[in-house]
Design a protein around this motif. Structure first.
Motif, PDB file in Angstrom:
ATOM      1  N   THR A  88     -10.262  -8.564   5.755  1.00 37.13           N
ATOM      2  CA  THR A  88      -8.941  -8.963   5.264  1.00 37.13           C
ATOM      3  C   THR A  88      -9.079 -10.280   4.511  1.00 37.13           C
ATOM      4  O   THR A  88      -9.578 -11.258   5.071  1.00 37.13           O
ATOM      5  CB  THR A  88      -7.952  -9.138   6.433  1.00 37.13           C
ATOM      6  OG1 THR A  88      -7.748  -7.898   7.082  1.00 37.13           O
ATOM      7  CG2 THR A  88      -6.615  -9.671   5.935  1.00 37.13           C
TER       8      THR A  88
ATOM      9  N   ARG B  67     -10.152  -7.303  -0.769  1.00 40.30           N
ATOM     10  CA  ARG B  67     -10.024  -6.571   0.495  1.00 40.30           C
ATOM     11  C   ARG B  67     -11.016  -5.425   0.569  1.00 40.30           C
ATOM     12  O   ARG B  67     -11.243  -4.714  -0.408  1.00 40.30           O
ATOM     13  CB  ARG B  67      -8.606  -6.032   0.650  1.00 40.30           C
ATOM     14  CG  ARG B  67      -8.312  -5.418   2.019  1.00 40.30           C
ATOM     15  CD  ARG B  67      -6.852  -5.003   2.125  1.00 40.30           C
ATOM     16  NE  ARG B  67      -6.496  -4.577   3.451  1.00 40.30           N
ATOM     17  CZ  ARG B  67      -6.599  -3.310   3.882  1.00 40.30           C
ATOM     18  NH1 ARG B  67      -7.043  -2.364   3.063  1.00 40.30           N
ATOM     19  NH2 ARG B  67      -6.254  -2.985   5.114  1.00 40.30           N
TER      20      ARG B  67
ATOM     21  N   LEU C  68      -4.071  -5.885   7.740  1.00 35.23           N
ATOM     22  CA  LEU C  68      -3.331  -6.580   6.698  1.00 35.23           C
ATOM     23  C   LEU C  68      -4.019  -6.477   5.340  1.00 35.23           C
ATOM     24  O   LEU C  68      -5.240  -6.384   5.250  1.00 35.23           O
ATOM     25  CB  LEU C  68      -3.181  -8.058   7.056  1.00 35.23           C
ATOM     26  CG  LEU C  68      -2.425  -8.377   8.351  1.00 35.23           C
ATOM     27  CD1 LEU C  68      -2.563  -9.863   8.680  1.00 35.23           C
ATOM     28  CD2 LEU C  68      -0.963  -7.993   8.230  1.00 35.23           C
ATOM     29  N   THR C  69      -3.199  -6.546   4.292  1.00 39.18           N
ATOM     30  CA  THR C  69      -3.736  -6.663   2.939  1.00 39.18           C
ATOM     31  C   THR C  69      -4.233  -8.078   2.687  1.00 39.18           C
ATOM     32  O   THR C  69      -5.271  -8.289   2.056  1.00 39.18           O
ATOM     33  CB  THR C  69      -2.649  -6.315   1.900  1.00 39.18           C
ATOM     34  OG1 THR C  69      -2.187  -4.984   2.149  1.00 39.18           O
ATOM     35  CG2 THR C  69      -3.187  -6.405   0.483  1.00 39.18           C
TER      36      THR C  69
ATOM     37  N   SER D 276       4.255  -5.831  -5.187  1.00 39.44           N
ATOM     38  CA  SER D 276       4.760  -4.589  -4.576  1.00 39.44           C
ATOM     39  C   SER D 276       6.269  -4.542  -4.441  1.00 39.44           C
ATOM     40  O   SER D 276       6.840  -3.467  -4.238  1.00 39.44           O
ATOM     41  CB  SER D 276       4.128  -4.402  -3.186  1.00 39.44           C
ATOM     42  OG  SER D 276       4.389  -5.521  -2.361  1.00 39.44           O
TER      43      SER D 276
ATOM     44  N   CYS E  39      -6.178  -9.556  -3.477  1.00 41.16           N
ATOM     45  CA  CYS E  39      -6.039  -8.145  -3.093  1.00 41.16           C
ATOM     46  C   CYS E  39      -7.301  -7.348  -3.435  1.00 41.16           C
ATOM     47  O   CYS E  39      -7.680  -6.418  -2.699  1.00 41.16           O
ATOM     48  CB  CYS E  39      -4.817  -7.536  -3.772  1.00 41.16           C
ATOM     49  SG  CYS E  39      -3.258  -8.226  -3.167  1.00 41.16           S
TER      50      CYS E  39
ATOM     51  N   GLN F  83       2.139  -5.466   5.612  1.00 42.77           N
ATOM     52  CA  GLN F  83       1.140  -5.598   4.561  1.00 42.77           C
ATOM     53  C   GLN F  83       0.554  -7.005   4.542  1.00 42.77           C
ATOM     54  O   GLN F  83      -0.639  -7.188   4.306  1.00 42.77           O
ATOM     55  CB  GLN F  83       1.788  -5.336   3.194  1.00 42.77           C
ATOM     56  CG  GLN F  83       2.470  -3.993   3.039  1.00 42.77           C
ATOM     57  CD  GLN F  83       3.301  -3.957   1.765  1.00 42.77           C
ATOM     58  OE1 GLN F  83       2.977  -4.577   0.762  1.00 42.77           O
ATOM     59  NE2 GLN F  83       4.402  -3.223   1.801  1.00 42.77           N
TER      60      GLN F  83
ATOM     61  N   ASP G 284       7.500  -5.550   6.286  1.00 38.32           N
ATOM     62  CA  ASP G 284       6.411  -5.594   5.305  1.00 38.32           C
ATOM     63  C   ASP G 284       5.610  -6.878   5.447  1.00 38.32           C
ATOM     64  O   ASP G 284       4.411  -6.912   5.171  1.00 38.32           O
ATOM     65  CB  ASP G 284       6.984  -5.537   3.882  1.00 38.32           C
ATOM     66  CG  ASP G 284       7.829  -4.299   3.639  1.00 38.32           C
ATOM     67  OD1 ASP G 284       7.350  -3.192   3.939  1.00 38.32           O
ATOM     68  OD2 ASP G 284       8.973  -4.449   3.163  1.00 38.32           O
TER      69      ASP G 284
END
Length: 441
Positions: free
Chosen positions: A228, A223, A75-76, A245, A220, A3, A43
């Motif tokens: 990214t 995105r 990727l986040t 998360s 976030c 992530q 992750d």
């Protein structure tokens, strides 16, 4: 699929990112070879190298290689991890140059937020000025007792807008997103306005975790399927991203050294100096490595014999190439971080191969990458939470340190009794009384 991806400008700082992710239940891995990224699971996946100690073409090559591999992941967020004390200069480890190279790799991204604050570690940004805690007192970066006298990158300015301007080919100061935006409801609007501007970057204030969480949320939300979000920051932004998360892990039972502990250090920090003093006062053997041992095999072998003899007698050992900012060895003939790293790596390699220790501490962000490369380490994962910004790690099975407990310690990391805590010898003297060969030069 990862992530979060990160490229760290030094190894101990990368360990901080691993620790933040691990503490919040994320599976995190760090590689030293950029080409291993695509085959690494977790992750959070990052690349660490010695960029903080590099300049010119070497710096450009290291950053380009890392960004090229991370760009291939979905990727986040992509983080360029810097020290929370913003160690850099226009010529060495330039964060401004890293920002330019991020734009080169991701030309349509727009201004990149710069968020070095790490509140739980005593690092704060207010009105674009950066502050750090030292011995319980908060100091402006250019008046910080350690960072204002850093041997490689002394910080002469606290306003990060000006610091970055000096590193971005002398451009005017970049803008900032300041503290009132969090309380007056304008944070989101200001963030979007700055992201739509024509600057290379903008500095973001933060003095507590709520501020960091707001930045992580904005990242976030940035995105898109074709973009990214990029950010330059410390372990503080990694922790905020992980909180979105992950779930905190249950406390782990602390491990202890299985025998003598070996500490190797190239850190000139006063914090590390105090930690060495604490250990020596409790019976650890101190071996000062002379400058000639870094360039002469014969001189290096004398230090090696001293380390092996002390470990063989059951003593915990600290071998260092400098101790504190006033150490005269800092003014000796200049040597590179790579040379120092190879020297320390050879000490560790010999001790581990002879089974004299399985518990190793490597101190110094600028040299730790070179030391691990000399030991054939290609991947690190957190084995155990330890102190803020300093987890105990395990290496890949093919390295010289396979099966060892490994602590990577940055200059400003840890309490005075850190080394004894690592060995879990905080209540008693070391194995034996201090021998006469202590403080060899």
């Amino acid at each position: 699929m990862p992530q979060i991806g990160f490229l760290a400008d030094d190894l101990t700082g990368a360990g901080d990112v691993l620790a933040q992710a691990h503490a919040l239940g994320l599976d995190a891995a760090l590689v030293l070879d950029p080409e291993r990224v695509s085959s690494t699971t977790g992750d959070v996946v990052g690349i660490a190298g010695p960029a903080r100690s590099l300049a010119g073409e070497e710096l450009d090559g290291a950053i380009r290689a890392g960004l090229a591999q991370l760009a291939g992941l979905d990727l986040t967020v992509l983080l360029y991890k810097v020290c929370s004390t913003f160690d850099s200069s226009p010529t060495i480890g330039s964060i401004g140059r890293a920002i330019e190279l991020m734009h080169e790799r991701f030309p349509g991204h727009g201004p990149i937020p710069v968020v070095p604050a790490q509140p739980d570690f005593g690092r704060y940004t207010a009105f674009s000025h950066h502050f750090g805690v030292h011995h319980g007192l908060i100091h402006r970066l250019d008046r910080h007792p350690v960072m204002s006298h850093h041997p490689a990158t002394p910080m002469r300015e606290a306003d990060l807008r000006l610091v970055l301007a000096s590193q971005l080919a002398g451009r005017p100061a970049i803008p900032g997103l300041h503290l009132p935006a969090y309380s007056d409801g304008s944070f989101s609007a200001q963030w979007k306005q700055l992201r739509a501007g024509g600057d290379e970057a903008f500095v973001v204030d933060a003095v507590d975790e709520a501020h960091m969480d707001a930045v992580a949320a904005a990242l976030c939300e940035d995105r898109t399927p074709t973009r990214t979000p990029l950010v330059v920051g410390s372990g503080g932004i990694m922790a905020a991203l992980a909180r979105r998360s992950g779930e905190p892990r249950r406390p782990e039972a602390p491990s202890a050294a299985s025998g003598p502990t070996l500490v190797v250090s190239a850190s000139a920090s006063a914090t590390t100096d105090a930690q060495i003093a604490d250990a020596v006062s409790h019976g650890w053997v101190e071996i000062a490595i002379p400058p000639e041992a870094i360039t002469s095999e014969a001189a290096a072998s004398e230090s090696l014999r001293a380390v092996e003899a002390a470990l063989g007698d059951g003593h915990d050992v600290i071998a260092h190439t400098t101790r504190g900012p006033a150490d005269p060895r800092l003014r000796a003939a200049p040597v590179s971080s790579a040379q120092v790293g190879r020297t320390l790596g050879s000490l560790v390699r010999s001790a581990v191969r002879r089974d004299l220790t399985r518990d190793v501490v490597i101190c110094g962000g600028d040299t730790s990458s070179h030391t691990l490369l000399a030991l054939g380490v290609s991947e690190l994962r957190v084995a155990e939470q330890f102190v803020t910004a300093g987890p105990i790690c395990a290496t890949d099975a093919h390295s010289e340190l396979a099966g060892c407990r490994l602590l990577l310690k940055g200059g400003q990391v840890g309490p005075p009794d850190l080394f004894r805590r690592f060995a879990r010898r905080t209540d008693t003297k070391s194995h034996h009384s201090l021998p006469e060969r202590t403080n060899q030069r």
